[in-house]
Design a protein around this motif. Structure first.
Motif, PDB file in Angstrom:
ATOM      1  N   ILE A  91       1.345  -1.455  -0.215  1.00 46.67           N
ATOM      2  CA  ILE A  91      -0.018   0.077   0.070  1.00 46.67           C
ATOM      3  C   ILE A  91       0.647   0.933  -0.216  1.00 46.67           C
ATOM      4  O   ILE A  91       0.945   1.539   1.275  1.00 46.67           O
ATOM      5  CB  ILE A  91      -0.849   0.044   1.276  1.00 46.67           C
ATOM      6  N   ASP A  92       1.155   2.147  -0.841  1.00 44.26           N
ATOM      7  CA  ASP A  92       1.476   3.108  -0.812  1.00 44.26           C
ATOM      8  C   ASP A  92       0.739   4.419  -1.079  1.00 44.26           C
ATOM      9  O   ASP A  92      -1.068   4.439  -1.611  1.00 44.26           O
ATOM     10  CB  ASP A  92       2.022   3.718  -2.406  1.00 44.26           C
ATOM     11  N   PHE A  98       5.364  13.473  -2.818  1.00 44.55           N
ATOM     12  CA  PHE A  98       6.239  12.952  -3.755  1.00 44.55           C
ATOM     13  C   PHE A  98       7.377  13.614  -4.521  1.00 44.55           C
ATOM     14  O   PHE A  98       6.958  14.265  -5.403  1.00 44.55           O
ATOM     15  CB  PHE A  98       4.897  12.165  -4.385  1.00 44.55           C
ATOM     16  N   LEU A 100       8.194  12.664  -8.167  1.00 46.92           N
ATOM     17  CA  LEU A 100       8.215  13.157  -9.287  1.00 46.92           C
ATOM     18  C   LEU A 100       6.435  13.861  -9.124  1.00 46.92           C
ATOM     19  O   LEU A 100       5.994  13.403  -9.948  1.00 46.92           O
ATOM     20  CB  LEU A 100       7.723  11.395  -9.656  1.00 46.92           C
ATOM     21  N   ARG A 103       1.399  12.194  -5.505  1.00 46.80           N
ATOM     22  CA  ARG A 103       1.718  10.053  -5.968  1.00 46.80           C
ATOM     23  C   ARG A 103      -0.209   9.828  -5.260  1.00 46.80           C
ATOM     24  O   ARG A 103      -0.231  10.222  -4.597  1.00 46.80           O
ATOM     25  CB  ARG A 103       2.832   9.334  -5.252  1.00 46.80           C
ATOM     26  N   PRO A 104      -0.447   8.570  -6.222  1.00 51.21           N
ATOM     27  CA  PRO A 104      -1.723   8.435  -6.097  1.00 51.21           C
ATOM     28  C   PRO A 104      -1.977   7.340  -4.436  1.00 51.21           C
ATOM     29  O   PRO A 104      -0.629   7.499  -4.250  1.00 51.21           O
ATOM     30  CB  PRO A 104      -2.359   8.109  -7.259  1.00 51.21           C
ATOM     31  N   LEU A 106      -1.585   4.108  -4.212  1.00 45.28           N
ATOM     32  CA  LEU A 106      -2.167   2.540  -5.391  1.00 45.28           C
ATOM     33  C   LEU A 106      -1.580   1.174  -3.837  1.00 45.28           C
ATOM     34  O   LEU A 106      -0.830   1.351  -3.014  1.00 45.28           O
ATOM     35  CB  LEU A 106      -0.339   2.963  -5.174  1.00 45.28           C
ATOM     36  N   ARG A 107      -2.576   0.292  -4.174  1.00 46.28           N
ATOM     37  CA  ARG A 107      -2.690  -0.900  -3.424  1.00 46.28           C
ATOM     38  C   ARG A 107      -2.719  -2.067  -4.198  1.00 46.28           C
ATOM     39  O   ARG A 107      -2.959  -2.131  -5.399  1.00 46.28           O
ATOM     40  CB  ARG A 107      -3.980  -0.940  -2.634  1.00 46.28           C
ATOM     41  N   SER A 459      -2.962  -4.024  -9.160  1.00 45.28           N
ATOM     42  CA  SER A 459      -2.757  -2.011  -8.499  1.00 45.28           C
ATOM     43  C   SER A 459      -4.193  -2.089  -8.672  1.00 45.28           C
ATOM     44  O   SER A 459      -4.987  -1.780 -10.124  1.00 45.28           O
ATOM     45  CB  SER A 459      -1.821  -1.156  -9.048  1.00 45.28           C
ATOM     46  N   TYR A 460      -4.732  -1.313  -7.780  1.00 49.80           N
ATOM     47  CA  TYR A 460      -5.742  -0.714  -7.662  1.00 49.80           C
ATOM     48  C   TYR A 460      -5.626   0.713  -7.029  1.00 49.80           C
ATOM     49  O   TYR A 460      -4.624   1.145  -5.963  1.00 49.80           O
ATOM     50  CB  TYR A 460      -6.812  -0.701  -6.240  1.00 49.80           C
ATOM     51  N   GLN A 461      -5.403   1.941  -8.281  1.00 49.85           N
ATOM     52  CA  GLN A 461      -5.287   3.669  -7.899  1.00 49.85           C
ATOM     53  C   GLN A 461      -6.685   4.389  -7.214  1.00 49.85           C
ATOM     54  O   GLN A 461      -7.924   4.840  -8.452  1.00 49.85           O
ATOM     55  CB  GLN A 461      -4.833   3.487  -9.032  1.00 49.85           C
ATOM     56  N   ASP A 462      -6.622   4.687  -6.612  1.00 50.59           N
ATOM     57  CA  ASP A 462      -7.274   5.797  -6.042  1.00 50.59           C
ATOM     58  C   ASP A 462      -8.861   5.164  -5.685  1.00 50.59           C
ATOM     59  O   ASP A 462     -10.123   6.094  -6.434  1.00 50.59           O
ATOM     60  CB  ASP A 462      -7.725   6.846  -7.362  1.00 50.59           C
ATOM     61  N   VAL A 463      -8.936   3.733  -5.710  1.00 53.17           N
ATOM     62  CA  VAL A 463     -10.411   3.467  -5.740  1.00 53.17           C
ATOM     63  C   VAL A 463     -10.496   3.420  -4.320  1.00 53.17           C
ATOM     64  O   VAL A 463      -9.898   3.124  -3.435  1.00 53.17           O
ATOM     65  CB  VAL A 463      -9.722   1.597  -5.852  1.00 53.17           C
TER      66      VAL A 463
END
Lengths: 501, 501
Positions: A91-92, A98, A100, A103-104, A106-107, A459-463
């Protein structure tokens, strides 16, 4: 067992239909179903072992032990399913700072690949067959399994499938969770079916390569995990011979003669120092061993050919001649054969000698000095499942360290002071090595890590939390290990290792 | 850059000679060398970005950001090397009471596979090229790297290699740690060289499949990690359009036009509800965007062909016509093109329409109701790198959940309320999905998990402490995570999940 094209289609569809249902089971449901399958196998021990004895010629003691191993494998994987670290949850946290840019959230975790096709083995009618390690690890990963039964034990395969499927299905698994097919053509047709997501195999290099090529040539290629041939070189130092020659000989003879040498980890070459003086001990240890049936007429014929080639090669001297007789019905019966050859003759005749002899035969290779072992091994061997060393109890030397290094570069398991047969089913096991030992040396077919073959990360982004799968949720209802990467860390990446410049 | 057969042999041998030296570096030495390489790249920013601008036509801002990303990747992997969980150390204590008879001491960890060949990408001259993510992850794993430079930026590739190799070699890395070759034939020859242990690739499905087939057909097959094509379907629900149409449109247009749409995660199809009323907003958002050069004449010509096919297909209506002009020297210049088509016309003409358009073009697909999205997606798409959903902020429905499920079955990353371009480089990223998005969907080419592609496990059985590698020793001198499996546990495996029967 089903073999027709229409059957293949129906079986593949049943597996495809079962896949999302099984993938969606909770860890405890999946584990309970697998333990029920283990219990059902043990409950049917008398019936199953009797069929297996008749079909394979393996001893009752060996088969009882193998059935127990098969049940233990299922139970080990039940624990692995519930423990959950195989999911590799990462889990990020969202991170506005971040390095760069923002960062969203991310899981990432591992999901099952889908239906798995498993080509089973001749020499392990339980542990590498219908309910064996490949099946247990695929079920644990959340994948339905189709097993291509080995022609050497068709009745056992069918009966095992009935028992295991019934136990699984009456404990929460969907119809089609474990199915069996038979015949080479059915296996090839199924391997080409687009509904199959991965395949595993235990058998010869020739057949394994053919199937690996088919898997790679599909319109959509799939991973193919083949465990193929291995000659498992073993090395004995002069100090080890001096320390305890008699245990060495007894252990070696037991390792090459157990199950009539029909094991993929049998040590096929044993490097011994010139002047080892082990011949009479080898004779004394091997001669009392009774004849053992070989698995089937095909294996008996293959063993006869390899044994004749080896015995007929210049420079090869029998130490224990052993025996092989083939009945009118083609069944073979063998006692151990042990030969010796000088390192130089082995180099000269390597084309004839370096190959797996699937039966109770091993080759002693006499070497002059320990410095020569790594260069010799480099010349002689490709990839292997195992490499073995016997050294003195306090021995330490450059050649010894160099030999361990050679083994880890060319094999999946380095065995010290023991023998490679009798593969422990546990978390740190590695059964797989560089080609041609396996088609894919990044994986194992024995032990807990075998589950990774049948997983794929997503990966799940911002879910939003309400739409995440359980293992990725902050409230972590399954209690699985979650590796969290907090916000704010990225700016320090690498800073600690910046050099003075 | 070297292209001849003799060069290939020398380069492969240098990599093979470097492999054991680099594999034996301590984590801190390896990390420090990688951070030095990152610093050297940043120090040469002015020179490198100028060459890259000229060779690729990408903007200075984009290239400066990409160089920073490349340095951050190297630093992330430096941290990963020292942290050590990528080694996956597992220690099974010897266990006399093991369920299947005495268990030896078994210790397993990951070792580097050996020299890696990396085919670099046209569209990321830094981040997926000589010093990009494939190289950083292979170096972190302990593998020397040979990069087949992309023909689109030869001078940049050579200069980057000089800078990175010098920094690595003056900070503890062996000669040959990073080398560059050029030309398709040299790449194929190197891929066939027995000294190469694994390969990675970013590029087209056609070339990626050709190379994957070569890797699989070698006498000793090797893993080939290809990141190929993807159309990245995105779906907008009616509730999302109602909530904030203007942010949606601006985000979408930015995502398809950034870097002139030459990104593997560009959303190529956007599903919008019939009656969305977004046309004029799309025009307003897209028309101010200036012409952007395409990477090279080959890509310009490919984009012209795809765009003509799409614009010439029955049922396709331009929303934003956009422009494309090709200079006398073959360089292309484009502004965004956005078209729309009904779901039924897309189904009818899928053979013409469903394919990656590598440039600033995307297709709006007008659907009637959300229940139709999963069946439509099932008909239309194979594997993808990403799938994207925009839903209402509190929306929850069976079709929405079903759509998330569809994405995770057919892609490597599910994006919610955002856009798939701009891939975060971090631990939980997954950049890789089912065929044809990648040749191998069990891995990622972006983020911390990319290191696993270049590792292979090996087990040590009963090896004395003095002869074990550092990560497996009880005194754990590197301080890496060690998962210990104590004696005595095996008898309880699965017991907790035994059902009443």
């Amino acid at each position: 067992m089903p073999t027709l094209a229409t059957d293949i289609d129906e079986i593949a569809q049943r597996a495809a239909d079962a896949a999302p249902v099984w993938a969606a089971t909770t860890p405890r449901t999946r584990a309970a179903a697998m333990v029920a399958a283990a219990d059902a196998l043990v409950g049917a021990q008398a019936e199953l072992v009797a069929i297996a004895q008749e079909e394979t010629g393996l001893s009752e003691a060996r088969l009882v032990g193998e059935l127990k191993r098969t049940a233990v494998q299922l139970r080990l994987f039940a624990d692995i399913v519930v423990e959950g670290s195989y999911l590799d949850v990462r889990i990020d946290e969202a991170d506005a700072a971040f390095a760069l840019g923002t960062r969203p959230d991310l899981r990432r975790y591992n999901i099952p690949v889908g239906p798995v096709l498993n080509f089973s083995a001749s020499n392990f009618p339980f542990a590498f067959s219908v309910a064996g390690g490949d099946t247990a690890s695929a079920l644990a990963a959340g994948c339905p399994v189709i097993v291509k039964a080995h022609s050497g034990h068709p009745r056992l395969s069918e009966r095992t499938a009935e028992i295991v499927a019934a136990a699984l299905e009456s404990n929460g698994a969907p119809t089609g969770i474990v199915q069996v097919i038979s015949g080479q053509q059915a296996g090839v047709d199924m391997l080409k079916d687009p509904r199959i997501s991965a395949a595993s195999f235990t058998g010869s290099t020739h057949v394994g390569r053919m199937l690996a090529d088919i898997a790679a040539a599909r319109p959509a290629p799939i991973p193919f995990y083949g465990e193929l041939g291995s000659v498992n070189p073993a090395f004995i130092t002069r100090a080890a011979v001096a320390e305890d020659a008699s245990s060495l000989v007894d252990g070696f003879v037991a390792s090459i003669s157990g199950s009539a040498g029909q094991l993929c980890t049998k040590p096929g070459f044993l490097f011994v120092p010139v002047g080892h003086n082990l011949d009479s001990r080898l004779v004394d240890s091997a001669e009392p061993i009774a004849e053992h049936r070989l698995l089937n007429p095909g294996i008996a014929e293959g063993y006869r050919e390899r044994r004749d080639v080896i015995l007929g090669t210049a420079g090869v001297t029998p130490v224990v001649e052993g025996s092989l007789r083939i009945d009118d019905d083609g069944q073979g019966w063998a006692t151990p054969t042990i030969v010796r050859v000088s390192a130089s003759d082995l180099l000269l005749h390597r084309e004839r000698l370096i190959d797996e002899a699937f039966g109770p035969l091993s080759v002693l290779v006499e070497y002059d000095d320990e410095e020569s072992l790594v260069p010799l091994a480099d010349e002689l061997f490709e990839g292997n499942l195992t490499g073995t060393i016997h050294a003195g109890s306090e021995e330490d030397s450059a050649p010894l360290r160099s030999l361990i290094g050679w083994i880890t570069r060319h094999a999946g398991r380095a065995v010290f002071g023991g023998w490679p047969t009798g593969v422990a089913v546990t978390l740190a096991q590695q059964h797989g090595g560089p080609w041609p030992a396996t088609t894919n040396d990044s994986s194992t077919s024995v032990g807990g890590a075998a589950i990774s073959r049948f997983l794929r990360p997503v990966s799940y982004q911002d879910v939003p939390q309400r739409l995440l799968p359980e293992p990725l949720r902050d409230d972590n209802p399954w209690g699985v290990p979650q590796e969290r990467n907090p916000a704010g860390r990225s700016t320090s990446w690498g800073e600690a290792y910046r050099t003075a410049s």
